[in-house]
Design an enzyme around this catalytic site. Structure first.
Site, short mmCIF file in Angstrom:
data_model
loop_
_atom_site.label_atom_id
_atom_site.label_comp_id
_atom_site.label_asym_id
_atom_site.label_seq_id
_atom_site.Cartn_x
_atom_site.Cartn_y
_atom_site.Cartn_z
N GLU A 1 10.59 3.40 2.53
CA GLU A 1 11.88 4.05 2.76
C GLU A 1 12.84 3.14 3.53
O GLU A 1 13.96 3.51 3.81
CB GLU A 1 11.71 5.40 3.46
CG GLU A 1 10.81 5.38 4.67
CD GLU A 1 10.54 6.77 5.24
OE1 GLU A 1 11.18 7.75 4.83
OE2 GLU A 1 9.67 6.86 6.12
N HIS B 1 27.85 34.63 0.51
CA HIS B 1 26.63 33.98 0.96
C HIS B 1 25.40 34.81 0.62
O HIS B 1 24.32 34.29 0.40
CB HIS B 1 26.71 33.73 2.48
CG HIS B 1 27.58 32.55 2.79
ND1 HIS B 1 28.23 32.39 3.97
CD2 HIS B 1 27.89 31.47 2.03
CE1 HIS B 1 28.90 31.26 3.94
NE2 HIS B 1 28.73 30.69 2.78
N CYS C 1 8.11 10.61 -3.02
CA CYS C 1 8.07 11.89 -2.32
C CYS C 1 9.45 12.32 -1.83
O CYS C 1 9.58 13.32 -1.12
CB CYS C 1 7.06 11.88 -1.18
SG CYS C 1 7.48 10.69 0.10
N ASP D 1 15.43 8.48 2.56
CA ASP D 1 15.80 7.43 3.52
C ASP D 1 16.09 6.11 2.82
O ASP D 1 16.99 5.38 3.21
CB ASP D 1 14.68 7.25 4.56
CG ASP D 1 14.83 8.26 5.69
OD1 ASP D 1 15.96 8.42 6.19
OD2 ASP D 1 13.83 8.89 6.06
C1 PEP Z 1 12.25 10.44 2.48
O1 PEP Z 1 12.84 9.78 3.34
O2 PEP Z 1 12.53 10.37 1.25
C2 PEP Z 1 11.18 11.37 2.84
C3 PEP Z 1 10.48 12.00 1.93
O3 PEP Z 1 10.97 11.58 4.17
P1 PEP Z 1 11.85 12.60 5.05
O4 PEP Z 1 12.76 13.32 4.11
O5 PEP Z 1 10.89 13.49 5.73
O6 PEP Z 1 12.57 11.65 5.96
MG MG Z 2 12.05 9.65 5.35
#
Ligand code: PEP
Ligand code: MG
Length: 679
Positions: free
Chosen positions: A540, A304, A611, A564
């Protein structure tokens, strides 16, 4: 009683992570479950016990279950073991140099210094790169319980309380690493926490305490015995887990003795750290500004410690002869993590060569970094913004330094977690203001609180939910708690004029939810008398992606949260221990939702960004560009490399590629297609 015999298929055997998946699964059943490998028998509900089986790839193990749900237990354990126990072995993959030297069941390599060249120590490269600097010897503080004469009354914290506190520390360490985008490495500390929940380990210590041994001595003796059993395993990869056991053992011991967390006093000037061993916790806390690299006597390239060093960009060599511990402090050394060599007091010529090699290595790394602040434009002139995902004010400074074109996702949860009451409006304002000022004209997309079932807050009473991911989370939760929401919105709106802030609502499922949230924002904006800010939503939830054409006229931008979106589209828990390979945002079903979102946004003259983690996947970047994405918001360390990749691509080709990807049937087909087309 039911039983079955299976062969372990995992490349690295039953190491910590697959063992954890197996143990967690076994714990779900009431039956007693045991595993047998050769002459060794293990309790399947005890991680340490499973590790000491020493099962490597190809080992035959018998599983026995006895109890009311024995049939189901055997069936589920069989399915889990056959599907690899959630192990992609990626973080454990050896660096190329180490791979050649380590054969599966070979004993740990203990190279000797080459006698022909005094001062030259051959070890194993554990993390690439070259460090040149003075020696600093680090010696972990030994807690000698005999010398301390620790009796019952000397323990400042009771055993079970110390276990709980240690788990809290490990959770915090895990979270910090996830925030630094070292999620795979953070799992190490999750496994440490798991060790502290080990029935065999805890029961054995409790039994000794009951029999009259002082808690500290009882705990240490159990940990020492189990660590010795793990260390004696033939397979070096499994044996290396003894370090983890000792590390958690020390953590609990320190807490019992009221000693607090370990800290390392380092000299002001950067050093090459040499030590007999480092614990994973020591390594995770190394200050990269003061440590140029490290060399160890113990540890293996798959330990690790090595995994952490690679993630932190620190050159590291392990398996060095212990004679190197006798080098005088401040001796100049060259530590080469590429070929596993430590050279003490190098000649002027060797130093020049090493400096040149170091220079080349740094240049390559810097080449991408240097161009990081330049725009990301494809060979045929298609421009895409590459921004960063951030989770603190410090991240904003870092993102700017790493060349990000802005912050595409500010996860504001960081302000709300690990505290007993919500941050005040003023406190929130101060942080948003600082970030806005840091980024100046560069856009910062502030995502409103995305909290809920899976990420509970102690000061928000949530009813227990059967399916927290489908429960009160994201904007749903905020709309149900208008005071909490209003405070955050007011803080963002007040800070906005200091820079270029935008507001984004998470987990929006339909137009009505967006209108409600935007309505509250607008009402507050008028009250405060501040200028409007662009308002967008995360895509999402599949319903929002499918309705993107209805949402697009009302929003200013979309940002696709592929983490998500993939989870909800494919019905695969994003954190599931054994379904990780199925959670793939390049699945054509997800890609079709992304395509519809981008196309709807563009039809109404709006922007569509990404994102989620998919935005920094090198195989996904060409497809997303081909689909017409306007911005990729990625983890901070990925900004430079994503930009460099964009610059190497031709958008016209990517449009064809994206069309073909949408026509694939599986994520694997999409990945194969991208590899075939782009090499
Ligand atoms: C996502 O769901 O892709 C996202 C960027 O939000 P989080 O990872 O914070 O849920
Ligand atoms: Mg998300």
């Amino acid at each position: 009683m039911k039983q079955i015999e299976l062969v372990i298929q995992n490349q690295s055997g039953l190491h910590a992570r697959p063992a954890k998946v197996l143990v967690n699964l076994a714990k779900r059943f009431k039956s007693d479950i045991s595993l047998q490998h050769e002459a060794k028998r293990a309790n399947a509900k005890s991680m340490v016990s499973v590790l000491t089986l020493g099962a490597v790839m190809g080992s035959r193990i018998q599983i026995q279950a006895q109890g009311e749900d024995e049939e189901l237990a055997i069936a589920e354990l069989e399915a889990a073991i056959r599907s690899g126990l959630g192990d992609n072995d990626e973080a454990y993959a050896l660096p190329p140099a180490a791979k050649a030297e380590s054969k599966p069941a070979a004993p740990p390599v203990q190279p000797k210094p080459r006698q022909s060249e005094p001062g030259l120590f051959q070890g194993l490269g554990a993390a690439p790169g070259i460090a040149i600097g003075p020696v600093f010897h680090y010696q972990a503080e030994e807690l000698n319980l005999d010398a301390l004469n620790v009796e019952q009354r000397d323990c400042k914290v009771r055993f079970l309380d110390a276990l709980d506190l240690a788990k809290e520390q490990l959770e915090a360490l895990h979270r910090q690493m996830v925030e630094k985008k070292m999620a795979a490495e953070a799992a190490i500390f999750e496994a440490h926490k798991e060790l502290l929940e080990d029935i065999d380990l805890v029961d054995a210590a409790q039994a000794r305490i009951t029999a009259g041994t002082s808690p500290a001595k009882a705990w240490q003796s159990v940990v020492d015995e189990q660590a010795a059993a793990v260390a004696a395993l033939k397979d070096p990869l499994l044996a290396a887990r003894a370090d983890d056991l000792r590390d958690v053992g020390q953590r609990v011991l320190r807490l019992m003795l009221g000693l607090g967390e370990k800290s390392m006093a380092l000299p002001e000037t950067p050093v090459v750290l040499l030590a007999r061993e480092l614990s994973p916790s020591d390594t995770a806390c190394l200050d990269a500004e003061r440590v140029l690299g490290f060399g160890l006597v113990n540890g293996g390239p798959t330990s690790h410690i090595a995994i952490l060093a690679r993630a932190m960009g620190l050159p590291a060599v392990v398996g060095l002869d212990e004679a190197m511990l006798a080098l005088a402090e401040k001796t100049p050394v060259i530590l080469n993590g590429n070929d596993g060599v430590l050279r003490a007091s190098p000649s002027a010529e060797a130093l020049i060569q090493a400096q040149a090699a170091q220079q080349r290595w740094l240049e390559n790394r810097l080449a991408a970094q240097e161009k990081a602040s330049l725009p990301a434009v494809t060979l045929d002139g298609y421009h895409v913004d590459v921004t960063a995902n951030a989770g603190s004010a410090a991240n904003a400074v870092e993102a700017l330094k790493m060349g990000a074109d802005g912050i595409g996702l500010l996860r504001t949860e960081f302000l709300f977690l690990e505290r007993s009451e919500a941050p005040s409006e003023e406190e929130q304002y101060a942080v948003y203001h600082t970030i806005a000022e840091t980024m100046k004209e560069k856009p910062v997309i502030v995502r409103t609180l995305d909290i809920g079932g899976d990420k509970p807050l102690p000061y928000i009473q949530l009813k227990a939910e059967m399916n927290p991911f489908l429960g009160e989370r994201g904007v749903r939760l905020c709309l149900n708690r208008p005071e909490l929401f209003r405070e955050q919105l007011r803080a963002i709106l007040s800070a906005a004029p200091a820079g270029n802030l935008r507001v984004m609502f998470p987990m929006v499922g339909d137009v009505e939810e967006f209108r409600q949230a935007k309505g509250m924002l607008e009402e507050l904006r008028r009250e405060l008398g501040v200028p409007p800010v662009p308002v967008g939503i995360m895509i999402e939830v599949p319903s929002a992606a499918l309705l993107a054409d209805k949402l697009a006229p009302e929003i200013d931008f979309f940002s696709i949260g592929t983490n998500d979106l993939t989870q909800y589209t494919l019905a695969v828990d994003r954190g599931h221990p054994s379904l990780a390979a199925k959670h793939d945002g390049l699945h054509p079903a997800v890609l079709r939702l992304i395509a519809h979102t981008i196309e709807s946004a563009h039809r109404f003259g709006k922007r569509a960004d990404i994102c989620g983690e998919l935005g920094s996947d090198p195989l996904a970047v060409p497809v997303l560009l081909g689909l017409g994405i306007d911005e990729l918001s990625v983890s901070i360390p990925a900004v430079a490399t994503v930009k460099a990749q964009v610059r190497s691509l031709t958008h016209a080709d990517l449009q064809t590629l994206a069309r073909e990807a949408l026509d694939c049937s599986t994520a694997q087909e999409v990945r194969a297609l991208v590899k075939k087309k782009l090499g």
